[in-house]
Design a protein around this motif. Structure first.
Motif, PDB file in Angstrom:
ATOM      1  N   TYR A  93       4.031  16.945  19.227  1.00  0.00           N
ATOM      2  CA  TYR A  93       4.990  17.535  18.282  1.00  0.00           C
ATOM      3  C   TYR A  93       6.096  16.538  17.943  1.00  0.00           C
ATOM      4  N   ILE A  94       6.173  16.177  16.659  1.00  0.00           N
ATOM      5  CA  ILE A  94       7.224  15.272  16.170  1.00  0.00           C
ATOM      6  C   ILE A  94       8.065  16.067  15.160  1.00  0.00           C
TER       7      ILE A  94
ATOM      8  N   THR B 109       9.378  16.781  12.127  1.00  0.00           N
ATOM      9  CA  THR B 109       9.275  16.468  10.691  1.00  0.00           C
ATOM     10  C   THR B 109       9.024  17.776   9.940  1.00  0.00           C
TER      11      THR B 109
ATOM     12  N   MET C 252      -2.965   7.294  11.811  1.00  0.00           N
ATOM     13  CA  MET C 252      -2.223   8.434  12.332  1.00  0.00           C
ATOM     14  C   MET C 252      -3.173   9.599  12.563  1.00  0.00           C
ATOM     15  N   SER C 253      -3.716   9.636  13.761  1.00  0.00           N
ATOM     16  CA  SER C 253      -4.498  10.807  14.160  1.00  0.00           C
ATOM     17  C   SER C 253      -3.505  11.818  14.718  1.00  0.00           C
ATOM     18  N   SER C 254      -3.798  12.413  15.850  1.00  0.00           N
ATOM     19  CA  SER C 254      -2.946  13.477  16.402  1.00  0.00           C
ATOM     20  C   SER C 254      -3.563  13.923  17.724  1.00  0.00           C
TER      21      SER C 254
ATOM     22  N   THR D  75      -5.462  11.415  -2.628  1.00  0.00           N
ATOM     23  CA  THR D  75      -6.714  12.162  -2.809  1.00  0.00           C
ATOM     24  C   THR D  75      -7.430  11.745  -4.093  1.00  0.00           C
TER      25      THR D  75
ATOM     26  N   ALA E 289      -0.322   9.184   5.561  1.00  0.00           N
ATOM     27  CA  ALA E 289      -0.231  10.401   4.725  1.00  0.00           C
ATOM     28  C   ALA E 289      -1.106  11.489   5.330  1.00  0.00           C
TER      29      ALA E 289
ATOM     30  N   GLY F 176       9.401  12.005   6.958  1.00  0.00           N
ATOM     31  CA  GLY F 176       8.899  12.123   8.318  1.00  0.00           C
ATOM     32  C   GLY F 176       8.587  10.808   9.014  1.00  0.00           C
TER      33      GLY F 176
ATOM     34  N   GLY G 108       2.255   7.894   2.872  1.00  0.00           N
ATOM     35  CA  GLY G 108       3.097   8.982   3.399  1.00  0.00           C
ATOM     36  C   GLY G 108       4.464   8.465   3.811  1.00  0.00           C
TER      37      GLY G 108
ATOM     38  N   ASP H 175      -1.291   9.505  -5.447  1.00  0.00           N
ATOM     39  CA  ASP H 175      -1.871  10.658  -4.761  1.00  0.00           C
ATOM     40  C   ASP H 175      -3.128  10.136  -4.079  1.00  0.00           C
TER      41      ASP H 175
ATOM     42  N   SER I 241       7.251   8.726   2.184  1.00  0.00           N
ATOM     43  CA  SER I 241       8.381   9.404   1.546  1.00  0.00           C
ATOM     44  C   SER I 241       9.115  10.361   2.467  1.00  0.00           C
TER      45      SER I 241
ATOM     46  N   ARG J 207       3.262  10.603  -3.070  1.00  0.00           N
ATOM     47  CA  ARG J 207       3.249  11.102  -4.458  1.00  0.00           C
ATOM     48  C   ARG J 207       4.633  11.050  -5.095  1.00  0.00           C
ATOM     49  N   ARG J 208       5.703  11.289  -4.325  1.00  0.00           N
ATOM     50  CA  ARG J 208       7.039  11.470  -4.920  1.00  0.00           C
ATOM     51  C   ARG J 208       7.778  10.136  -5.057  1.00  0.00           C
TER      52      ARG J 208
HETATM   53  P1  NDP Z   1       5.518  15.057   6.502  1.00  0.00           P
HETATM   54  O1  NDP Z   1       5.047  16.304   5.840  1.00  0.00           O
HETATM   55  O2  NDP Z   1       6.980  14.838   6.680  1.00  0.00           O
HETATM   56  O3  NDP Z   1       4.944  13.775   5.761  1.00  0.00           O
HETATM   57  C1  NDP Z   1       3.691  13.753   5.141  1.00  0.00           C
HETATM   58  C2  NDP Z   1       3.650  12.558   4.210  1.00  0.00           C
HETATM   59  O4  NDP Z   1       2.354  12.494   3.589  1.00  0.00           O
HETATM   60  C3  NDP Z   1       4.673  12.636   3.089  1.00  0.00           C
HETATM   61  O5  NDP Z   1       5.251  11.371   2.885  1.00  0.00           O
HETATM   62  C4  NDP Z   1       3.854  13.050   1.873  1.00  0.00           C
HETATM   63  O6  NDP Z   1       4.450  12.514   0.700  1.00  0.00           O
HETATM   64  C5  NDP Z   1       2.527  12.350   2.177  1.00  0.00           C
HETATM   65  N1  NDP Z   1       1.415  12.953   1.463  1.00  0.00           N
HETATM   66  C6  NDP Z   1       0.944  14.229   1.580  1.00  0.00           C
HETATM   67  N2  NDP Z   1      -0.064  14.422   0.705  1.00  0.00           N
HETATM   68  C7  NDP Z   1      -0.223  13.250   0.031  1.00  0.00           C
HETATM   69  C8  NDP Z   1      -1.081  12.835  -1.035  1.00  0.00           C
HETATM   70  N3  NDP Z   1      -1.995  13.654  -1.567  1.00  0.00           N
HETATM   71  N4  NDP Z   1      -0.954  11.571  -1.487  1.00  0.00           N
HETATM   72  C9  NDP Z   1      -0.036  10.747  -0.962  1.00  0.00           C
HETATM   73  N5  NDP Z   1       0.802  11.069   0.022  1.00  0.00           N
HETATM   74  C10 NDP Z   1       0.713  12.320   0.506  1.00  0.00           C
HETATM   75  O7  NDP Z   1       4.777  15.032   7.926  1.00  0.00           O
HETATM   76  P2  NDP Z   1       4.726  13.941   9.101  1.00  0.00           P
HETATM   77  O8  NDP Z   1       5.632  12.818   8.847  1.00  0.00           O
HETATM   78  O9  NDP Z   1       4.843  14.690  10.343  1.00  0.00           O
HETATM   79  O10 NDP Z   1       3.195  13.461   8.985  1.00  0.00           O
HETATM   80  C11 NDP Z   1       2.808  12.098   8.956  1.00  0.00           C
HETATM   81  C12 NDP Z   1       1.478  11.942   9.659  1.00  0.00           C
HETATM   82  O11 NDP Z   1       1.649  12.212  11.054  1.00  0.00           O
HETATM   83  C13 NDP Z   1       0.393  12.900   9.183  1.00  0.00           C
HETATM   84  O12 NDP Z   1      -0.838  12.211   9.115  1.00  0.00           O
HETATM   85  C14 NDP Z   1       0.335  13.942  10.273  1.00  0.00           C
HETATM   86  O13 NDP Z   1      -0.928  14.561  10.358  1.00  0.00           O
HETATM   87  C15 NDP Z   1       0.620  13.082  11.481  1.00  0.00           C
HETATM   88  N6  NDP Z   1       1.075  13.831  12.656  1.00  0.00           N
HETATM   89  C16 NDP Z   1       2.267  14.506  12.656  1.00  0.00           C
HETATM   90  C17 NDP Z   1       2.670  15.226  13.769  1.00  0.00           C
HETATM   91  C18 NDP Z   1       3.961  15.983  13.815  1.00  0.00           C
HETATM   92  O14 NDP Z   1       4.172  16.718  14.797  1.00  0.00           O
HETATM   93  N7  NDP Z   1       4.848  15.851  12.843  1.00  0.00           N
HETATM   94  C19 NDP Z   1       1.835  15.281  14.969  1.00  0.00           C
HETATM   95  C20 NDP Z   1       0.618  14.536  14.858  1.00  0.00           C
HETATM   96  C21 NDP Z   1       0.257  13.835  13.748  1.00  0.00           C
HETATM   97  P3  NDP Z   1       4.478  13.218  -0.753  1.00  0.00           P
HETATM   98  O15 NDP Z   1       4.691  14.682  -0.547  1.00  0.00           O
HETATM   99  O16 NDP Z   1       5.644  12.530  -1.426  1.00  0.00           O
HETATM  100  O17 NDP Z   1       3.182  12.862  -1.380  1.00  0.00           O
END
Ligand code: NDP
Length: 266
Positions: A187-188, A190, A140-142, A65, A91, A17, A13, A63, A15, A38-39
């Motif tokens: 809350y972050i 992103t 990265m839980s929450s 998954t 991710a 946030g 993850g 990916d 790419s 993924r991107r």
């Molecule tokens: P973003 O949506 O900005 O980032 C999510 C990231 O996960 C992206 O880089 C995306 O990349 C990647 N991702 C999603 N699906 C896949 C996949 N199938 N394969 C590979 N990569 C994947 O959100 P955040 O930065 O906020 O989230 C990061 C982590 O922090 C997460 O686990 C989220 O649950 C956790 N979190 C966030 C909070 C918040 O308030 N923002 C609070 C608590 C926890 P791409 O699309 O390029 O694949």
């Protein structure tokens, strides 16, 4: 781990946030990075932004998954850098839909991306870390890993699953010098709500006001690095309300359940 110079850090993850902010923070400390999401083009952008020597950053699109790709990906990282010091399971995808409306497939998808992907990658890198008698997982839980809230049922379930699995890994890994730091952000700021899944598995596409006014991702990333340096097992990162909610659930669960019930999302 007191410093990250030349440590090999694999971030999923990466790419956007928090993952992108973590890449920047580790880069500043001289780490070697593996960037996964993924991107590819976004990962290349993050690579450029780190300003690290090209040889110190491996862009590894995946990916997560695709669970059968975890082992080949881990093998590729080890072939490239020789070892992995830190695995960052970042991710993730959130959810915005009521249980009664949500397709079963959406739950499977949320569990795959938020939970099973981390199990698959952990199982791919763990034998290597055990053999080296060294390794650190950042998970990265929450706050959603502690509290179940409205319209997040599948996301909450997946984050709760992470808590249990990685508590077990921390206990089992102790004898092998394998460490686990679990991160519970509130809350972050992103794009997580934009990318959240709706009842049919499509993108929710709206920015939540809580997210828009949340803690900046770079502040969150720095707190995570500090937690790893000081060997914390679990940390909470958030505003007063989210962190207080965790303690409220622990000591006065009925009060917390009443509050959650009244907290209907926009
Ligand atoms: P973003 O949506 O900005 O980032 C999510 C990231 O996960 C992206 O880089 C995306 O990349 C990647 N991702 C999603 N699906 C896949 C996949 N199938 N394969 C590979 N990569 C994947 O959100 P955040 O930065 O906020 O989230 C990061 C982590 O922090 C997460 O686990 C989220 O649950 C956790 N979190 C966030 C909070 C918040 O308030 N923002 C609070 C608590 C926890 P791409 O699309 O390029 O694949």
């Amino acid at each position: 781990m007191t410093n990250f110079k030349d440590k090999v850090v694999w971030i999923t993850g990466a790419s956007s946030g928090i993952g992108e902010a973590l890449a920047m923070a580790f880069a500043k400390e001289g780490a070697k990075l593996v960037l996964t999401a993924r991107r590819r083009e976004e990962l290349e952008r993050v690579k450029q932004q780190t300003a690290l020597p090209a040889a110190n950053v491996l862009v590894l699109p995946l990916d997560v998954t695709q669970l059968d790709q975890a082992q080949p990906a881990a093998d590729q990282v080890i072939a490239h850098f020789g070892h992995i010091d830190i695995m960052v399971h970042n991710a993730g995808v959130s959810q915005r839909s009521y249980i009664n409306d949500t397709d079963l497939e959406v739950y499977q998808s949320l569990m795959n991306v938020n939970f099973f992907s981390t199990v698959a990658i952990t199982k791919a890198v763990l034998p290597h870390m055990i053999a080296r008698k060294s390794g650190h997982f950042i998970v990265m839980s929450s706050v959603a890993g502690k509290i179940g809230t409205i319209m997040r049922s599948g996301y909450n379930a997946a984050k709760h699953a992470l808590q249990g699995f990685y508590d077990s890994l921390r206990a089992e890994g102790y004898q092998h010098n394998i460490k686990v730091t679990t991160i519970c952000p509130g809350y972050i700021r992103t794009n997580i709500s934009l990318n959240a899944l709706d009842a049919a598995g499509d993108k929710f596409g709206k920015m939540d006001s809580n997210q828009a006014t949340g803690i900046p991702a770079d502040v969150c990333a720095q707190k995570i690095l500090n937690a790893v340096k000081t060997d914390k097992k679990e940390i909470y990162i958030g505003g007063f309300k989210e962190v207080a909610a965790i303690y409220l659930k622990r000591f006065f669960p009925s009060l917390l359940f009443d509050q959650v019930r009244k907290n209907i999302p926009e």
